[in-house]
Design an enzyme around this catalytic site. Structure first.
Site, mmCIF file in Angstrom:
data_model
loop_
_atom_site.group_PDB
_atom_site.id
_atom_site.type_symbol
_atom_site.label_atom_id
_atom_site.label_comp_id
_atom_site.label_asym_id
_atom_site.label_seq_id
_atom_site.Cartn_x
_atom_site.Cartn_y
_atom_site.Cartn_z
ATOM 1 N N PHE A 114 -30.389 2.736 32.178
ATOM 2 C CA PHE A 114 -29.261 2.088 31.517
ATOM 3 C C PHE A 114 -29.449 2.267 30.019
ATOM 4 O O PHE A 114 -30.322 1.648 29.402
ATOM 5 C CB PHE A 114 -29.151 0.602 31.844
ATOM 6 C CG PHE A 114 -27.919 -0.011 31.224
ATOM 7 C CD1 PHE A 114 -26.695 0.064 31.866
ATOM 8 C CD2 PHE A 114 -27.973 -0.617 29.978
ATOM 9 C CE1 PHE A 114 -25.549 -0.466 31.289
ATOM 10 C CE2 PHE A 114 -26.831 -1.139 29.390
ATOM 11 C CZ PHE A 114 -25.617 -1.064 30.043
ATOM 12 N N ASP A 118 -36.239 4.811 24.604
ATOM 13 C CA ASP A 118 -35.203 3.797 24.421
ATOM 14 C C ASP A 118 -35.887 2.438 24.518
ATOM 15 O O ASP A 118 -36.119 1.903 25.602
ATOM 16 C CB ASP A 118 -34.128 3.952 25.499
ATOM 17 C CG ASP A 118 -33.007 2.928 25.366
ATOM 18 O OD1 ASP A 118 -33.199 1.919 24.655
ATOM 19 O OD2 ASP A 118 -31.944 3.121 25.991
ATOM 20 N N LYS A 128 -30.591 -4.480 19.693
ATOM 21 C CA LYS A 128 -30.657 -5.854 20.182
ATOM 22 C C LYS A 128 -31.420 -6.785 19.249
ATOM 23 O O LYS A 128 -30.865 -7.305 18.305
ATOM 24 C CB LYS A 128 -31.208 -5.867 21.606
ATOM 25 C CG LYS A 128 -30.271 -5.169 22.610
ATOM 26 C CD LYS A 128 -30.625 -5.463 24.025
ATOM 27 C CE LYS A 128 -29.728 -4.705 25.005
ATOM 28 N NZ LYS A 128 -28.311 -5.030 24.916
#
Length: 404
Positions: free
Chosen positions: A145, A230, A259
């Site tokens: 994801f 990531d 984030k």
């Protein structure tokens, strides 16, 4: 009746009436928050064990970060990258130092960071590695994801994320996560990068086999391929180290961050790499109006400074041991498996008991917020400011839900 006086049902209905249904949120309407706790419109408090998918690693309204935001709001919020501003250099320099890299490219969202990484890797492949134009490929993992843009969903194996959004972007090869032999076979002379999550978040906090990341690093070096990590969810203290890659002593060629970098206040993402990689970009070839804006830089610089002390990494490691031990004690008592590192856990519930969604609804009723994924799995990712007592409380509520 008390139920007739509650504001939540009407607020939920109003949101449903005027919102595209791209999410299926729990029926809680949050109006204020502090630390690891949130309060809804009816005054009920909940322990936040999702922390905005790690966007709130430092909790809600961390005083240092709020102060930085307030101070910057009174001076300057946006210039665009057509000009420099007085917060930009500090942010880029200090984040580069935290990552051990030469350069930083600030963006806004995690998906933008991933898109940036893809573009930079392709350009590096053509300009540095000498791959023929239009032939570059990137190897990714099943269950990944990385975001929801059309390019990113092109290499997703989640049918909900991918279906009906074609035509899909070519140039990606998908291999099983954790399978070094399959990765080795997928790399050829036109491969520019391997793009991986060190721990797969959306898949259910899936930790790769021991030695996998080390093997990926060796393979990428041997084949002259960029290793892109990531770390948008796994990075910035979540797993007990600054980056999850550190768990195996691995340094990728490129970090993708987001984030928590925005401190739970503004969206901030970034790509960090050395000059021989990020230096392939020239003016006009990539950018973002809001990327690296003054407000974002002011907040994110304070985030980097909080991490530079090592305090939050140590908290995550120590408290994570407590969380993982408590949850593992529930295996065989309603849990089938527990995975995780630091303050990040994926819990597989016996599907005969309930779905992940039902478990999250029952936890919500008991004052704990979590998120389900893939059927009977739920994820816990509390803020790194959570206390031992609050961890014990969360584990106790999970146990109570499983016990029925």
């Amino acid at each position: 009746m008390i139920e007739d006086m509650l504001r939540t049902p009407a607020a939920v209905q109003d949101a449903e009436r005027h919102t595209a249904h791209n999410y299926h949120p729990l029926p809680v309407v949050i109006s204020s928050a502090e630390g690891a706790w949130v309060t809804d419109v009816d005054g009920r408090r909940y322990l936040d064990c999702l922390a905005g998918y790690s966007a709130l690693n430092f909790g809600h309204r961390h005083p240092t970060l709020i102060a930085a935001a307030h101070a910057q709001l009174d001076k300057l919020t946006l210039t665009s990258r057509a000009f420099l501003h007085d917060q930009f250099a500090d942010f880029c320099r200090e984040l580069a130092a935290l990552c051990g890299k030469d350069l930083v490219l600030p963006m806004n969202t995690g998906a933008e960071a991933v898109e940036t990484g893809i573009k930079v890797a392709r350009k590096w492949g053509y300009q540095v590695k000498g791959i023929p134009a239009g032939q570059a490929n990137i190897v990714v993992a099943e269950g990944n994801f990385h975001g929801r843009t059309t390019t990113i969903v092109s290499f997703s194996t989640d049918s909900d994320a991918r279906a009906d959004f074609g035509p899909y972007t070519p140039g990606f090869r998908i291999v099983p996560y954790g399978d070094l032999a399959a990765l080795t076979e997928a790399i050829d002379e036109h491969t520019v990068a391997v793009l991986l999550e060190p721990i797969q978040g959306e898949q259910g906090v899936v930790v790769p086999p021991e030695g996998y990341l080390h093997g990926v690093r060796l393979l990428c070096t041997e084949r002259n391929v960029l290793f892109i990590a990531d770390e948008i969810q796994s990075g910035l203290g979540r797993t007990g180290t600054t980056f999850a890659c550190e768990q195996e002593g691995v340094v990728p060629d490129m970090y993708l961050l987001g984030k928590a970098l925005g401190g739970g206040i503004v969206p901030v993402s970034a790509v960090a790499a050395d000059t021989d990689v990020l230096g392939v970009l020239q003016p006009g070839q990539h950018g973002s109006t809001f990327g690296g804006n003054p407000l974002a830089c002011a907040v994110a610089t304070e985030v980097v400074r909080l991490l530079a002390t090592g305090e939050f990494q140590r908290r995550s490691a120590a408290l994570g041991e407590r969380l993982q031990a408590g949850l593992r004690g529930l295996i065989g008592k309603g849990l089938v498996a527990v995975r995780g590192r630091g303050l990040w856990a994926g819990l597989d519930i016996d599907p005969a008991l309930m779905s992940g969604r039902e478990a999250c609804e029952r936890l919500m009723e008991r004052g704990v917020l979590a998120k389900d994924t893939h059927g009977s799995t739920i994820r816990l990712a509390p803020p790194l400011v959570i206390t031992e007592e609050e961890i014990d409380h969360a584990v106790a509520q999970v146990a109570a839900v499983l016990a029925g």
